[in-house]
Motif scaffolding. Structure first.
Motif, PDB file in Angstrom:
ATOM      1  N   ASP B  44      47.591  21.915  29.249  1.00  5.73           N
ATOM      2  CA  ASP B  44      46.709  20.940  28.479  1.00  5.73           C
ATOM      3  C   ASP B  44      45.679  20.395  29.496  1.00  5.73           C
ATOM      4  O   ASP B  44      44.593  20.285  28.926  1.00  5.73           O
ATOM      5  CB  ASP B  44      47.765  20.023  28.103  1.00  5.73           C
ATOM      6  N   ASP B  45      46.004  20.143  30.671  1.00  2.73           N
ATOM      7  CA  ASP B  45      44.998  19.243  31.238  1.00  2.73           C
ATOM      8  C   ASP B  45      45.020  19.699  32.699  1.00  2.73           C
ATOM      9  O   ASP B  45      45.239  18.880  33.674  1.00  2.73           O
ATOM     10  CB  ASP B  45      45.145  17.846  30.920  1.00  2.73           C
ATOM     11  N   TYR B  46      44.417  20.704  32.890  1.00  2.00           N
ATOM     12  CA  TYR B  46      44.375  21.203  34.358  1.00  2.00           C
ATOM     13  C   TYR B  46      43.504  20.278  35.322  1.00  2.00           C
ATOM     14  O   TYR B  46      43.894  19.958  36.533  1.00  2.00           O
ATOM     15  CB  TYR B  46      43.733  22.865  34.223  1.00  2.00           C
ATOM     16  N   GLU B  47      42.264  20.110  34.720  1.00  2.00           N
ATOM     17  CA  GLU B  47      41.428  19.060  35.562  1.00  2.00           C
ATOM     18  C   GLU B  47      42.038  17.893  36.005  1.00  2.00           C
ATOM     19  O   GLU B  47      42.195  17.441  37.178  1.00  2.00           O
ATOM     20  CB  GLU B  47      40.113  18.949  35.011  1.00  2.00           C
ATOM     21  N   ALA B  48      42.646  17.309  34.945  1.00  4.88           N
ATOM     22  CA  ALA B  48      43.581  15.832  35.343  1.00  4.88           C
ATOM     23  C   ALA B  48      44.559  16.184  36.260  1.00  4.88           C
ATOM     24  O   ALA B  48      44.726  15.263  37.253  1.00  4.88           O
ATOM     25  CB  ALA B  48      44.099  15.551  34.059  1.00  4.88           C
TER      26      ALA B  48
END
Ligand code: SF4
Lengths: 167, 740
Positions: B44-48
């Motif tokens: 869902d939120d790779y960058e985070a």
């Protein structure tokens, strides 16, 4: 744990090709009889109203581990996103029971399924600081691609079966 | 050895690896790399997650001495022993002593690169201890007496057939083994017995938590579990950088490490061990005593290895290396690595992009020198690294240091006179030549076409190859007498300042200005068609060329000059439009290291890749009908443009003007600036390019106009396909002739 979480967990297991059976605590013995191939070794199941059937060897010797086809042990957490089960290592030798035989049967309470890794790690963090010392987050069977293509059952179990206790 | 002699030797070594190991390496690494893209796209939120992971590592390394103390106290309170080893010899001595004390005859090991770094096996074997690698890949290498070619899948350079031959020859089984399944089961049984009879289990550690003293091991085979369970003495060996503050810090890494490396969402087993573990040891010497009743006293030793790491921590440039979780993404995403693997792209122990940092830190710069040039700075690893390490920068810095270690006596009067750089005399002639491309281009253009004729004569090419290692098979740039700036100065702007929607500076990169003047003219006409007034001031080369050769001071001086020239335009509210992605990447990435923060941010925030800028104009109401289009395009983006996330603009604009676009999916064309011109890397460069050639010669692509955003990609495609490649802006050029 919502029904969504349980459904996600089952879907993840399906993706991993891991067999699963949901059962009421009262029917566990019947389910185990179906899914285990003898000889079976086991480690005690610390859940209310659930015990290992008598035909399971719960004090295995190294020799027994070598010969066993199936090992039954408890999982303390299920992780829905990944289809992982958390296997605490107990003083009765649950780690070797879940590791040496070709098939591992993990018994898990449905209420112990959490959505993802952060929730599982948060729970384990509390347990670890309280003195519980070892757990394996196991996802599917043992696997290797080192011999040229993916093979299951490298050093650990070739198959995993999760029995979900629906309380 | 003379320079040209060592270049030939290097070329021969690379050719040999391409032939013997290239296919297996390519297949495996590309599989991992494709798996990574798939796997991270499911998050869902790779960058985070990456940001979390980075923050944890930054904090851990900043507080490392305190965390090491904490681990020591925690592990000792748990009943284990911690030994901090200064270097390999110190670590090996301690490990030998422990084995000696336990009268160990056999040590079983699960995979650990750190023990490779220390050469623990050799040290123990010298004491007469039998050391058995239980990870199947490591075991294959132990049987073959070879070194790992990859930090996660150490035997990935060996095909199944070669493994089968090796095992059949060595063990002579009744039925020769053939399939992966048969080989695996044979190894399982063989190693299973060896594990049962072992006295000491040795593992690495992927992470160590300071608050609980827990060792986290990421594995898939289950051998680490067996190694620990079946022995009563556990030695975990890890670099000091593996310590993280708390148990909860493990969470982002668990989700990232498998995905980033082999493209698995999670590996089969994550062992969380807080040793000495309470779980009873399985003592196969007492086969009939119930495991739970066994009287086994578990012993645990954590060997934390410095071996140069604390000095790396003090080194502002190498420190980031310590954030590395050894996932292997920087190897798998690297076009050069995909072709030759870690036996070329690696030092004594480590391989892949980050290996330069590790080798320079733990083994010294000599070990990094042998392969550091294989990093072309394409930057495809940067987005892949789960802890956001600027891997190309580490390669550049180490290259710079190596340049400075060069032999001062190698002073070359010709180049010293010709090239106004900031580098010491010892630097290699080849690096100096490519690093000073701007000077060469100026000279070449001023004397064109004579300079082109002379450069293309056989004696000149032979001299260039011998002295500077410029491969004779490459076409040299054709310098233009009339530069882009000359042309524009005499032609003048066609849009009135009063009527223009905007005014921009078109950055005259060296190649566009002196060689591919046509794409510069096309850019001017496209911008004017969008009612943009263009200025082309005299701006210095961005510093990309010297930086790629590790000439950091020269690049630094260029950055100051570029900013000095552009500052007044930025003040006047003019955007800077850049044709060459590698120059834009300087403004957006490397200038952060070379300019004051505010200057860097101002230039970054006002500079655009040309098609990105065109996209912006169209979005803001400019008329797409004023541009040409309507063509069938085979498009190869540029590696650095991809890292900046800018290639979608090109595709979007081309589609908006009615082009049908087929995009390549290879990470890099193989030319990578000057890399492919170097005689020692010519074959490798062509091998890397081969994938692009394959894609663009397929029936679906064969008749399309070939378009590439980067200069060197255009050149490479030209030689791979034997048809000319153009820049996307030339497709949009209102003056474009039909069919081109
Ligand atoms: S540098 Fe980054 S990408 Fe490379 S191995 Fe280390 S963590 Fe992975």
């Amino acid at each position: 744990m919502g029904t969504d979480t349980a459904a996600t967990f089952e879907k993840s297991l399906e993706r991993l090709n891991v067999e699963r059976t949901a059962t009421a605590a009262t029917d566990v013995h019947g389910v185990l009889e179906d899914v285990c191939t003898t000889p079976t070794v086991g480690s005690s199941l610390p859940f209310d109203g659930v015990s290992l059937p008598e035909w399971v060897n719960d004090t295995p010797t190294p020799e027994d581990l070598r010969d066993a086809e199936t090992g039954i042990s408890a999982a303390s957490i299920g992780i829905a996103d990944y289809g992982s089960v958390v296997l605490p290592a107990r003083p009765d030798g649950s780690e070797s029971v879940s590791l040496f035989p070709d098939t591992h049967v993990a018994v898990l309470r449905m209420s112990d399924i959490v959505p993802g890794i952060p929730e599982a790690i948060a729970r384990l963090g509390d347990e670890f600081r309280a003195g519980n010392d070892t757990a394996i987050i196991a996802t599917g069977p043992s696997a290797t691609a080192d011999m040229g293509s993916l093979v299951t059952g490298a050093h650990g179990p070739k198959e995993v079966h999760v029995v979900i206790l629906d309380e | 050895m003379s320079n040209s002699g060592s270049r030939e030797a290097k070329a021969a070594h690379l050719r040999q690896l391409l032939e013997t190991e290239g296919d297996a390496v390519a297949q495996n690494t590309r599989g991992f790399n494709a798996g990574r893209y798939d796997s991270v796209s499911r998050l869902d939120d790779y960058e985070a997650l990456k940001a979390d992971a980075r923050e944890i590592k930054e904090d851990a390394i900043a507080r490392l001495p305190e965390l090491i103390d904490r681990v020591e106290r925690t592990v000792e309170a748990n009943g284990g022993t911690v030994y901090i080893a200064d270097d390999a010899a110190d670590a090996n001595r301690y490990i030998s002593d422990v084995c000696d004390e336990r009268s160990a005859e056999r040590v079983v090991k699960s995979k650990s690169m750190t023990t490779e770094e220390l050469a623990v096996n050799e040290a123990l074997e010298a004491d007469g201890v039998d050391v058995v690698e239980t990870d199947l890949g490591e075991w294959v290498l132990q049987v073959a007496d070879e070194t790992p070619s990859h930090i996660v899948a150490p035997a990935l350079h060996k095909s199944r057939e070669r493994i089968a031959d090796l095992i059949n020859e060595t063990f002579d089984p009744e039925e020769p083994l053939e399939t992966a399944e048969e080989l695996t089961m044979f190894a399982r049984d063989h190693l299973g017995e060896l594990i049962e009879g072992a006295d000491v289990g040795m593992t690495g550690a992927n992470f160590i938590t300071a608050d609980t003293g827990t060792i986290a091991l990421v594995t898939s085979e289950g051998n680490a579990r067996k190694t620990v369970t079946a022995t009563d003495t556990h030695i975990a060996v890890a670099g000091v950088e593996k310590v993280v503050p708390s148990f909860e810090d493990l969470a982002p890494f668990i989700e990232l490490i498998g995905r980033s490396g082999t493209g698995q969402d999670i590996t089969s087993y994550l062992s969380l061990l807080t040793p000495p573990v309470e779980s009873p040891a399985v003592d196969f010497d007492e086969p009939e005593v119930a495991v739970a009743d066994g009287d086994v006293d578990r012993d645990f030793h954590l060997v934390l290895v410095d071996n140069g790491r604390m000095a790396m921590r003090e080194d502002d440039q190498l420190r980031e290396t310590l954030y590395c979780i050894r996932c292997s993404a920087c190897a798998n995403s690297c076009a050069n690595f995909q072709s030759v693997g870690g036996h070329a792209f690696g030092g004594e122990t480590y391989s892949g992009g980050i290996a330069t940092g590790w080798e320079a830190g733990v083994h010294g710069s000599d070990s990094a020198a042998g392969f550091n040039d294989l990093c072309t700075g394409c930057s495809r690893c940067v987005d892949a690294c789960p802890v956001g390490i600027d891997i190309p920068w580490i390669n550049t810095v180490v290259r710079d240091r190596l340049n400075r270690e060069g032999d001062e006596g190698q002073f070359d009067f010709l180049y010293e006179g010709l090239v106004p750089d900031e580098e010491p005399g010892g630097i290699d002639v080849q690096k100096r030549l490519f690093g000073n491309y701007e000077t060469l281009a100026k000279l070449g253009s001023a004397t064109a076409p004579v300079s082109n004729w002379i450069a293309s004569t056989r004696p000149a090419r032979a001299a260039l190859e011998r002295v500077a290692g410029v491969d004779g098979r490459r076409e040299l740039p054709d310098f233009q007498r009339e530069t882009l700036r000359d042309w524009y100065a005499s032609r003048g702007p066609r849009i009135d300042a009063a009527d223009a929607d905007r005014e921009v500076v078109l950055y005259p990169d060296t190649y566009t200005d002196y060689v591919d003047v046509d794409r510069g003219k096309a850019a001017v006409r496209v911008l004017e068609a969008l009612n943009v007034r263009v200025r082309i001031p005299d701006v210095a080369e961005s510093g990309r060329a010297p930086l790629s050769q590790g000439m950091v001071d020269t690049a630094d001086e260029r950055a100051s000059r570029v900013y000095g020239t552009l500052a007044e335009h930025l003040d006047a509210g003019r955007d800077v439009v850049v044709i060459e992605p590698s120059d834009l990447a300087m403004f957006h990435r490397e200038y952060e290291k070379l300019l004051p923060e505010r200057s860097f941010e101002r230039l970054r925030d006002s500079s655009y890749e040309i098609l990105e800028f065109v996209y912006g104009c169209l979005e803001n109401g400019a008329d797409a009908d004023s541009l040409r289009g309507d063509a069938e395009i085979a498009y190869h983006s540029h590696c650095q443009q991809r890292t900046l996330g800018l290639e979608p603009y090109t595709t979007a604009v081309l589609e908006e003007v009615g082009c049908d676009v087929l995009e390549s999916d290879v990470e890099c064309c193989g030319m990578a600036g000057s890399f492919g011109y170097k005689s020692e890397y010519y074959d490798l460069s062509m091998d890397v390019g081969d994938r692009l050639r394959e894609q663009f010669t397929e029936p679906a692509a064969a008749d399309r106009i070939v378009v590439a955003s980067g200069t060197s990609c255009e050149d490479q495609l030209g030689s791979l396909l034997e048809r000319d490649a153009a820049h996307p802006v030339e497709v949009l050029d209102p003056h474009r002739r039909t069919g081109r």
